[in-house]
Design a protein around this motif. Structure first.
Motif, short mmCIF file in Angstrom:
data_model
loop_
_atom_site.label_atom_id
_atom_site.label_comp_id
_atom_site.label_asym_id
_atom_site.label_seq_id
_atom_site.Cartn_x
_atom_site.Cartn_y
_atom_site.Cartn_z
N PRO A 1 -52.29 -70.41 48.30
CA PRO A 1 -53.71 -70.56 48.66
C PRO A 1 -54.13 -69.63 49.80
O PRO A 1 -53.30 -69.21 50.62
N ASP B 1 -63.98 -76.94 47.20
CA ASP B 1 -64.70 -76.57 45.99
C ASP B 1 -63.79 -76.76 44.78
O ASP B 1 -62.58 -76.47 44.85
N PRO B 2 -64.33 -77.19 43.65
CA PRO B 2 -63.48 -77.37 42.46
C PRO B 2 -62.81 -76.08 41.98
O PRO B 2 -61.81 -76.16 41.26
N SER B 3 -63.30 -74.93 42.35
CA SER B 3 -62.58 -73.70 41.98
C SER B 3 -61.23 -73.66 42.69
O SER B 3 -60.24 -73.20 42.13
N VAL B 4 -61.18 -74.17 43.89
CA VAL B 4 -59.95 -74.20 44.69
C VAL B 4 -59.12 -75.43 44.35
O VAL B 4 -57.90 -75.39 44.34
N PRO C 1 -59.48 -78.16 41.54
CA PRO C 1 -59.99 -78.91 40.40
C PRO C 1 -59.23 -80.20 40.13
O PRO C 1 -59.77 -81.09 39.48
N PRO D 1 -64.43 -84.08 40.67
CA PRO D 1 -64.74 -82.77 41.26
C PRO D 1 -66.24 -82.63 41.47
O PRO D 1 -67.02 -82.99 40.59
N PRO E 1 -68.99 -79.80 42.45
CA PRO E 1 -69.21 -78.37 42.70
C PRO E 1 -69.95 -78.11 44.01
O PRO E 1 -70.67 -78.96 44.52
N GLY E 2 -69.73 -76.90 44.52
CA GLY E 2 -70.43 -76.50 45.74
C GLY E 2 -69.69 -76.86 47.01
O GLY E 2 -70.33 -77.09 48.04
N PHE F 1 -60.74 -72.88 50.86
CA PHE F 1 -59.45 -73.28 51.41
C PHE F 1 -59.33 -72.90 52.89
O PHE F 1 -58.91 -73.71 53.72
N ASP F 2 -59.69 -71.68 53.22
CA ASP F 2 -59.51 -71.24 54.62
C ASP F 2 -60.41 -72.01 55.57
O ASP F 2 -60.02 -72.28 56.72
N ASP G 1 -54.54 -81.19 37.21
CA ASP G 1 -54.33 -79.89 37.86
C ASP G 1 -53.52 -79.01 36.91
O ASP G 1 -52.35 -78.71 37.16
N GLY H 1 -51.52 -76.13 38.53
CA GLY H 1 -50.73 -76.34 39.74
C GLY H 1 -51.37 -75.77 40.99
O GLY H 1 -50.83 -75.94 42.09
N ALA H 2 -52.52 -75.12 40.86
CA ALA H 2 -53.12 -74.50 42.05
C ALA H 2 -53.62 -75.54 43.05
O ALA H 2 -53.56 -75.31 44.26
N ALA I 1 -50.66 -76.80 45.00
CA ALA I 1 -50.26 -75.81 46.01
C ALA I 1 -51.18 -75.86 47.22
O ALA I 1 -50.73 -75.76 48.36
N ALA I 2 -52.47 -76.04 46.98
CA ALA I 2 -53.42 -76.12 48.10
C ALA I 2 -53.13 -77.35 48.95
O ALA I 2 -53.12 -77.28 50.19
N SER J 1 -63.53 -68.37 38.37
CA SER J 1 -62.87 -69.35 39.24
C SER J 1 -63.68 -70.65 39.26
O SER J 1 -63.13 -71.74 39.33
#
Lengths: 289, 289, 289, 289, 289, 289
Positions: free
Chosen positions: A230, E218-221, E223, E228, E230-231, E235-236, E264, E267-268, E271-272, F220
């Motif tokens: 990430p 955000d669900p992109s980061v 899901p 979820p 949106p908006g 991560f940072d 997931d 797996g992203a 990981a986050a 994404s």
């Protein structure tokens, strides 16, 4: 009379003899220690590329205007990385000897070592520009020096201090980061375009190898990879960087690796890989004109 | 005071010293050349076993009545099968030397070579009973002799003619089938219980190693494996066979391998693997009483 | 000099001119009204075939002994089935005119109409043997006569009463079943081998087209299809039937269709399709010798 | 004028007042302790039913000839099973009081307790016929008596000894099997049709509740459930059993439960559930004529 | 002698007695009303953490330098949230009484109530800092006050007005937003670092509990979560916020929850979650030095 | 008496007669040539909308305050786009004639042609505002003019030069980009809010149709679509744009299309589609007050 079934990346349908750039695939991930599947990367990039257009509105260039050949995948040994690397190195060397640019589709990142070996022999002042989430600077990993986690360290043994520049790095063990400080130039966390431009200026017309471990991208953009990390870079950030390199640097070889399609549940990672390959091909081919 | 987080297969919570059977995992699939992921098999078998009961209504036995120890997974080298096999062989040997039965959870099928090496040295008249869809009798594969596709050939080099009996085989190249006719006993396509009983009778009290490549099962029952081969055996067919072996043969070691959980979208393959392991454990432990 | 990337089904690498059988793919599913994706069937069958061996232990035959050509997929119109069928019919006709057997990989079942049109013109006494879960005998469906749900009715219009024999049917609306009683011969629910043998005897050396809608298989064996219908036939049942047909009937064309890889989460359906195609190829090619 | 969007199981579009059978859904799985998701079962059965036909060639009956109403899903409390059961019991009672047969789509198996409570009050001599992989006879589970793992024990408290007959059971802890021997009649491992016919004969015209935990099916047929238990019954075995019951027994209520669509990667489990519901509806409705 | 199989988050292998921080898992999601699966969150965080390094280049700290203990998952009641909360509260209280910081891995968000109860009793001036997409301020939900949708309201009953500060909120019903205006401090839509710094300054050395519902991302980061929205935040953004809190605030307990690994697919998300837990552990442990 | 099972988007439960806006679904993707599945989009948007709240904190509006009707999905022909478009056009025309705003949920993008035909006839000065990754300006595609890849070209034939404004476009063949320069206004790569505001000002109170191909979003955020195109817009960028349009422009019809739930492994794309539909409904309905 019917023709046999030829499958290539998009419009990369030139004859080998006339090609400027040669795509070649390395369906190999035998040293991947976490989540495997990068072996299927080149095949997926090839077949899913047809969801894209030949034309890039970013560069106003079209793949059908350039001569690119797709050699498909080599059959590589699973169980002995030395054999696999030797076969890949031979192919990269042949392409270079024929005056073409070898463009490798991985596979796990260890495969980068094969063309770097082939090209370092032919270009003694070769430079390496490296996009990745991970340093890949370990001396050895799980008992072997031929591991994806050691590949840039192996390249350094061929190229020496000051020849390797890294972008986007955000993971490694403490020892790797310490060792790296003395031997390579690392720009961590994101793609610093100022640093990239400065690097290209300093290199001038010296030959450059560009290696893109796609996990440099943020996992939101590119989840389909063995070790998602990430906090990575955006698609446009990476697209701009590789386009800049293609247009400004004298690239003598390059690769894009670590797409693992089994882990790319939606296909979005594969689409990102395809589009980056298209943009790199267009930028490199465009510069040669 | 809180305890650390111990994860075992079902109720396999005996202390090592008192255990009769020792489970040990081989998270390795570095030579898998088609679809990888068997490395995650032992971990999945362990964690999903908790969907089962300790008690088997087939055998009227309960795991909590026996002393079984689960040693977890070894960290194995990816990229050099020789190293991985050596580490696994050492563990199998230690377990055997301590008077316990080593029960290996793979991993790809190559891992079977490690305990067979360890046990063939200790039991010169060792027999091998082999359940699989594939012959695994190649001399070499993709340039290497240490491949999942060669593992029974490697075992034959240790055991010799007439010591290996195969069940359920339905795939192999023409050369493997020809070679096999002269060196091993192959019962193709299904599990011939008459032949199995005859085999066990002929072996008597000689030591037996049992290796189960789970792809012997039909892909409808067990899709979660690297190389599914249609036309295989049913769950009950295999369950009855391994229970019979556990109760009647003098098993000195065994393994269950080739579950690839990433390919087991529904978890049904993992459940089948878990239940077979439970039944084998109960039958082997029950016989010892 | 490097070669372009040719992808075929297993060892089907003969030159077109010398081939006895020609595989050709129809990546089309535009009339599929429930779950789409059969368009990706032929590509998946081709790429996943490499998990099999060339050699069949059932028939003791090897694909490398026969001359088979794989023409790949045609690019077909999405949005106008008439256009797509015309292009497919032209290809089937060309293959037949060149004295070869056209073997179609679908795609949705409507594609069967194209080769049946081409061959009914060339063989006025053509027979159709049909494996399917569904009758496909509707007069029209959702307003159009060119639908997967009507394909056998369209074939009947070309062949007439008494020329079509169905096996394994277990779904259809009441009207289809009634109509079918008067016009085709339906063996419902399973593959009645006695009836199949009787059918083949009655046909003798008249030309036969064999169409296999893979959803005739039970969804446990073959979930990866648009309209899974529980209660179907086993893999070995279908394998034996098509092998029998290949060895005994004078097949002038055939197809295997309705694999939808997006719905085949584990790959087991694709493996079943691949193995059936191999067995059919071997049986048909073997008979010609 | 446009109509609102009504979604029902297949052709179950009768008005409530005229309906003979009423489908009602229980989107509840709050006590599921292993793999959740049965809450989505009724919705999936409803929407995927449209892949089937109204007509059954097995029974030569058509849903459009009967009057069935689909009441959709109730909104149920997550976090307090007592509340959820009370709401479900009220609905089952209302349907029964209106002279209709309540047909419940679960949900986890605990939901069966609600209609059994409602009907046991109305029919003091109620019998229960139970298809399942698991005994569900625990006194309590994880500290609570209201758990999916205890539901048949709770039913027994209402019905008493000798009123409950189980088929297909192959899992339970040792204590459950022992307790069961004295209080219920268990036919383990498969569906013994002789025993089923004997059971129905003995019951005669007494009222019967039929509960089908779909995990009685083998996981190859029905992987999409929370706790798949290998070694189960085939689709046709269960189809024949429930059809027999529908045609011969006086069913006053029934349910089909434990489909977890999130775990049904291919949709094959959902298709099996849909087809069983159709066959049960047709058999029950057919008997009433 | 072989050791049992211990599984922990990364290098969290200290003995309990010497640990500064104690990880403990709550495999519970019984009140989740939309998409379940958070019960598997702590196990996934533990096993996938090994894709990360111990070392953080952001903080230049290494987990191996700190003493952290991982207590694994508690077995919790499904079907009665009161029981589950009581067991969790007891564990949190024991850890706090032993002078260590309890760090909870959920599980659905309701589990936060357990440690807040334990700590509010021990620290009467406890503050709560809350990252989430949802307000979680309902008085009750689906008939019960003990629901994930009510957890912050339940915390407010313990802490009172002005003690709770929320970040990233972007969903709730109108009534929740209205009620919240009078009783908690809500910073909607993103993580306002100025507001966070101001909050920390105002709190000073008062004890703080930090709860992170990962759907704030955000669900992109991220899901892989039940609901979820949106908006959300990057991560940072979240990494910087929790690192800031760990380094500057006096955290006496914290949690990270609502990862649902079944949702997931790549797996992203896992990981986050792992990386955030590592960064929080390092920041909290680093401050204590 | 029990009610039939009505399923709508969130709280869109007004009677048709009193509704201001009418949702209607087009479950059609018959011309989709790459990855199919948009046919399931409207159903998924409807069923997953319940993960959202009725209330929007962005607009401080609540769906329950407005009168919206959800007409469900039409049954459309697969295999003849002309028929499908005619049925859709009739429905859009009826809604418009009844004084309501037709809001279409696709389906593939070709469906947009139906309401544009219906409304262009009723509003001769209709404008089109188009969000998309792709130009969709081809004259024909794969032999047919009625393709998703040609839909905006077909709209241009109805509306003429200067009436169509595109945002976010980043893909098309060279010829489309050239043609577009002379006939439509294209704002490439991102949503230029200044250009959008300028466009709205220039349009004033003329009638506007808004079409949103959701693949304008970055993959994404929105991977669940047939042709994901990396480098797209963020959720908030698109949310702000459509809210601005709803509040400022005189929208007489609109659509949201190209969600393919089968490709949305995590559900995050569906959640994004649902939230955009909610925000558009609230903005349009709010302006009318």
């Amino acid at each position: 009379m019917l023709q046999p079934n030829i499958e290539t990346f998009l419009a990369c349908e030139a004859a080998y003899e006339e090609a400027e750039i040669v795509l070649y695939g390395a369906p190999f991930d035998s040293t991947t220690s976490f989540r495997p599947g990068a072996r299927f990367g080149p095949r997926a990039i090839r077949s899913e590329s047809w969801g894209l257009e030949n034309y890039s509105p970013y560069q106003d260039r079209d793949l059908s205007d350039y001569r690119i050949f797709d050699a498909g995948d080599q059959e590589l040994c699973f169980g002995d990385p030395k054999l696999a690397l030797a076969d890949l190195e031979a192919r990269a060397g042949q392409i270079a000897d024929d005056g073409k640019i070898p463009f490798l589709l991985g596979g796990e990142h260890l495969v980068t070592l094969a063309p770097v070996r082939a090209l370092a022999r032919r270009y003694p002042d070769l430079r390496l520009i490296h996009f990745d989430a991970h340093t890949d600077l370990r001396e050895e990993y799980l008992g072997t020096p031929l591991s994806h986690a050691c590949v840039i360290r192996r390249c350094w043994e061929l190229l020496g201090d000051g020849r390797i520049t890294q972008f986007g790095i955000r993971s490694g063990d403490r020892e790797e980061w310490r060792w790296g400080r003395d031997h390579v130039k690392t720009h961590p966390f994101f793609v610093d375009m100022d640093a990239l431009e400065e690097t290209v200026r300093a290199i001038g017309e010296k030959p450059v190898y560009v290696t893109v471990d796609l996990d440099v991208l943020d996992p939101s953009v590119f989840p389909g990879t063995g070790t998602p990390e990430p906090g990575g870079v955006s698609f446009d950030e990476l697209r701009r960087a590789v386009t800049y390199l293609g247009e400004r640097a004298r690239i003598v070889g390059c690769d894009v690796n670590e797409l693992a399609p089994m882990l790319d549940a939606t296909g979005a990672s594969t689409a990102a890989a395809c589009k980056l390959v298209r943009e790199m091909l267009l930028a490199i081919a465009g510069r040669k004109r």
